[in-house]
Design an enzyme around this catalytic site. Structure first.
Site, mmCIF file in Angstrom:
data_model
loop_
_atom_site.group_PDB
_atom_site.id
_atom_site.type_symbol
_atom_site.label_atom_id
_atom_site.label_comp_id
_atom_site.label_asym_id
_atom_site.label_seq_id
_atom_site.Cartn_x
_atom_site.Cartn_y
_atom_site.Cartn_z
ATOM 1 N N LYS A 129 0.863 -1.185 0.000
ATOM 2 C CA LYS A 129 0.000 0.000 0.000
ATOM 3 C C LYS A 129 0.896 1.230 0.000
ATOM 4 O O LYS A 129 1.466 1.606 1.018
ATOM 5 C CB LYS A 129 -0.919 0.002 1.221
ATOM 6 C CG LYS A 129 -1.938 1.141 1.210
ATOM 7 C CD LYS A 129 -2.879 1.038 2.405
ATOM 8 C CE LYS A 129 -3.937 2.125 2.339
ATOM 9 N NZ LYS A 129 -3.375 3.479 2.372
ATOM 10 N N LYS A 327 -2.717 -2.776 7.642
ATOM 11 C CA LYS A 327 -1.774 -1.720 7.993
ATOM 12 C C LYS A 327 -0.634 -2.263 8.853
ATOM 13 O O LYS A 327 -0.823 -3.204 9.642
ATOM 14 C CB LYS A 327 -2.500 -0.601 8.757
ATOM 15 C CG LYS A 327 -3.558 0.132 7.950
ATOM 16 C CD LYS A 327 -2.930 0.926 6.815
ATOM 17 C CE LYS A 327 -3.889 1.903 6.198
ATOM 18 N NZ LYS A 327 -4.157 3.079 7.002
ATOM 19 N N CYS A 458 -23.552 29.169 21.706
ATOM 20 C CA CYS A 458 -22.110 28.911 21.765
ATOM 21 C C CYS A 458 -21.553 29.007 20.353
ATOM 22 O O CYS A 458 -21.990 28.273 19.460
ATOM 23 C CB CYS A 458 -21.837 27.527 22.346
ATOM 24 S SG CYS A 458 -20.107 27.037 22.314
#
Length: 795
Positions: A129, A327, A458
């Site tokens: 990859k 990974k 906010c």
């Protein structure tokens, strides 16, 4: 010396052919056939001839890589076939689980034998990859006509001028037999050597250096001046195809070999593996050699090799079921926690963020990391001043993994959640988790999230809420980027999403960066968003846990904003894929006074489209037996609930029966414990009131068992089930599904005898075969387009 025109034509053709052959041997085969000096001599000769005869210059000439004039901006490219991301595996067991799911999904396709035995082996294509930027290259009649970034997967940026400067991307395909239109997908990257050399040049010239090869490749490819891109040492590696009009091999590996034959570089580490254990062997081998590879990689990609099996496995919402990226373990470093600050998100969640002493982790400078919530801070035992272990999870997201207690300084300070919002000063409160047991009883415990109660008062929440409201998949107001939204809020021009529709020319043109044209464009974009579909509007509201698909379900099922606002959570759970927790989030959102006021303001400016009745699928859809079972009376499940429905005939009858102990005691099919539970449940007046309120709403919505069953009038495909299979070329399958649903069809994922029609594009496999076996009507894409055109859904 000038040579005659005909001789120039012949010599130019010969030089181009020879240079293309040298490029192919150098970049694709890794077998350079001439020294660099000889290549340069041939290149310069061609360049000189083309200068003498500019009428002979063609876009695919090797000399046309140097880059033209700078662009003002990148155009948009809509990917005809979406560029999906991949799921990730981080552990060996994750990959084994992926392989198990693949084999389970291919149970009917695999060799005979036990599903988990030796016979059930899937062949995978394996390759590293690459850590670069995903791009798409479109070839028409063998010529490169467009390059695009992946973008969000559906829409990318047109970088055609830049990809033409990447030296190993062929401007014209080699050989023959390539499809008429061929979209090649791959990664543009920078080698370690090229990266180091470029940074050295940057330092010498006083320019900015890059942190890592990935950032360098991405930044280089997105230069508005192609001449800058041309000066960078970029390379391309093919990993697959997208849109194809023509024939290709029937395996992924075969397609890559065909691309290689046509002059497109593929990975030199490409390999086929039989079964998950061979995949793991490949992963370990590449991992051991990772540092010696000439380029950066962050894992290995495994893809089912058989294309028919890929089609059978299909896709999830954002990723294919037939591919995964395994990974490598994240890199870790030590650094110091300098402080913990707090950020406020769209829903008011106050999230701790670690401010770190900058440290290089896997080639990236990390100076902050998320801490998720205060429970995570407590779990880590984190104090300001600690030395911490930082990891880039998946080589991307920095995380604080642990505290090195031996290095804790004497003056380390504890981390405290602020009592008041750091943005607006409102109270910060800890969320409460409400758990609902059988019969709707609630128990409350503390949640992990702290929230600012300021809502849209906010500024942080307001900015994030509006950024979401105008985003591409919500109201899609082009030109309202994050910075412009921040300006509008900071200058007090907007205090809710509704205020966007009251902005004036004078207010906008006074903002930084705006002139007459940009002001008119923004106001036109806002005005053009006043007629959203109900589904887009629901998604734009930003209801917690309500994504695009849930918003579509709510809009399609209930048909109107008013019903969605009124719907009880128990009624919402009758809709597909709406669970109890999401149902209560929806209910709580619409019961909030502030949200109700904002929606009322929005309705003054917005005309919702596609509102109507409750969908015919849900008219009279709830049976009395299901209703009783959904009340979650202890010890009364589906079978017992149906027996009660058959005996009593109505909710009122069930309530009466529950208190008629004599009749109930002799009733068969329900045990004594369930009978006592029924009696206790309806002895509670709160339970009676709740059940009656749910029934009343089902009746009001037309979903009650005594309601009239309906078909959708005016929708030609009402009540029909359609199936899409194969590759559609004119539109994505998601778009086709949406258009068929607009015509009243239900689009399913499998073929049965009840299927009305199967739309089969190129590459259709088992679903088409099953349709033919069952005698189900089959339509090609041309037929689908004709049907949609007949009803005004395509031009």
């Amino acid at each position: 010396m000038t040579i005659p025109a005909q001789q120039a034509v012949e010599r130019i053709a010969a030089l181009r052919s020879e240079l293309d052959a040298h490029n192919y041997r150098y970049y694709v085969l890794d077998e350079p056939s001439v020294p660099d000096a000889e290549y340069d001599r041939l290149f310069n000769e061609l360049k000189a001839l083309e200068a003498e005869h500019p009428e002979l210059v063609t876009p695919e000439s090797p000399t046309q890589r140097v880059g033209g004039a700078a662009l003002d901006a990148f155009g948009e490219v809509r990917h005809e076939v979406p560029m999906l991301s991949l799921g990730n595996a981080f552990e060996e067991d994750d990959l084994r689980e992926f392989d198990r799911r693949v084999r389970e999904g291919l149970a009917d396709q695999l060799p005979a034998g036990d599903l988990f035995g030796d016979g059930a082996v899937v062949e995978y294509n394996c390759e590293p990859k690459l850590d670069g930027l995903a791009v798409s290259l479109l070839y028409e009649h063998g010529l490169l006509v467009r390059g695009a970034t992946r973008g969000d997967g559906s829409t990318g940026e047109d970088i055609s001028a830049n990809v033409r400067t990447v030296r190993n991307i062929p401007l014209k395909l080699h050989g023959e037999g390539w499809p008429e239109r061929l979209e090649v997908r791959g990664e543009v990257f920078m080698s370690k050597e090229g990266f180091d050399a470029m940074n050295a040049r940057q330092l010498e010239s006083g320019g900015k250096t890059f942190a890592n090869p990935r950032n360098a490749a991405a930044g280089s490819l997105r230069q508005l001046d192609p001449r800058i891109t041309a000066s960078r040492p970029l390379e391309f590696c093919s990993y697959g195809v997208g849109l194809v009009q023509g024939e290709l091999p029937d395996t992924h590996h075969g397609i890559l070999q065909a691309l290689k034959a046509w002059g497109l570089p593929i990975s030199r580490e490409l390999k086929l593996a039989r079964g998950v254990e061979e995949c793991l062997d490949y992963y370990r081998d590449i991992g051991e050699r990772r540092q010696d590879l000439p380029y950066e990689i962050d894992g290995v990609v495994f893809k089912v090799n058989n294309l028919a099996w890929q089609r059978e496995l299909g896709f999830r919402a954002r990723e294919p079921r037939w591919a995964i990226a395994h990974k490598f373990p994240a890199s870790e470093e030590l650094t110091e926690l300098l402080d913990v600050e707090f950020q406020v998100g769209r829903t008011g969640a106050v999230t701790p963020v670690a401010r770190l002493k900058p440290v290089q982790v896997a080639g990236v400078t990390v100076s902050n990391a998320t801490l998720h919530n205060m429970d995570e801070v407590a779990r880590l035992g984190l104090m300001i001043g600690d030395t911490v272990i930082i990891r880039r999870a998946g080589d991307v997201i920095p995380q604080v993994m642990a505290v090195v207690l031996d290095r804790r300084p004497a003056d380390a300070r504890p981390v405290h959640i602020p009592e008041h919002c750091p943005v607006c000063g409102s109270q910060v409160e800890r969320t409460q988790l409400v758990k609902r047991s059988k019969g709707g009883r609630e128990s409350i415990s503390e949640g992990a999230v702290y929230r600012c109660v300021g809502r849209l008062a906010c500024a942080a929440q307001l900015k994030q809420a509006i950024i979401h409201f105008v985003s591409r998949r919500a109201l899609d107001i082009e030109g309202l980027g994050d910075k412009i939204v921040e300006q509008l809020v900071d200058t007090g021009l907007i205090a809710s999403p509704a205020d966007l529709f009251t902005l004036t020319y004078e207010q906008v043109v006074a903002l930084e960066g705006f002139a007459d044209l940009s002001t008119r464009n923004l106001l036109a974009a806002i005005d053009g968003s006043r007629r959203p579909t109900l589904a887009r509007f629901i998604y734009a509201l930003g209801i917690p846990d309500v994504g695009e698909e849930t918003a579509k379900v709510l809009a399609r099922s209930l048909g109107s904003l008013e019903r969605i606002q009124q719907a009880r959570p128990e009624v919402l759970t009758y809709l597909p894929d709406v669970g109890a927790e999401v149902a209560y989030e929806i209910r709580n959102f619409f019961e909030d006074d502030h949200n109700s006021k904002v929606i009322a303001q929005l309705r003054k400016h917005i005309a919702l489209q596609e509102e109507g009745d409750v969908h015919a699928e849900f008219a009279a859809s709830v049976s009395l037996g299901e209703f009783i079972a959904r009340l979650e009376i202890p010890f009364i499940a589906t079978t017992g609930a149906q027996k009660l429905a058959d005996q009593a005939g109505s909710l009122e009858g069930v309530i009466t029966l529950s208190q008629d102990w004599l009749t109930l005691s002799v009733m068969k099919g329900i045990n004594e414990k369930a009978k006592q539970s029924l009696r206790d449940f309806f002895a509670d007046s709160a339970n009676v009131a709740r059940a009656e309120a749910i029934e009343r709403q089902l009746r009001d919505f037309g979903m009650h068992w005594n309601s009239e069953k309906k078909v959708v009038e005016g929708l030609p495909l009402a009540g029909q089930t359609w199936v899409l299979t194969g590759t559609l070329e004119a539109m994505s399958r998601d778009v086709a599904k949406e258009k068929l649903e607009t015509l009243g069809a239900k689009v399913a994922g499998s073929v049965s005898a009840k299927t009305a029609c199967v739309v089969a594009g190129p590459g259709a496999g088992s679903k088409l075969a099953k349709a033919n076996e069952l005698g189900v009507r089959v339509m090609d894409e041309e037929g689908l387009l004709a049907l949609l055109a007949e009803h005004g859904l395509v031009a």
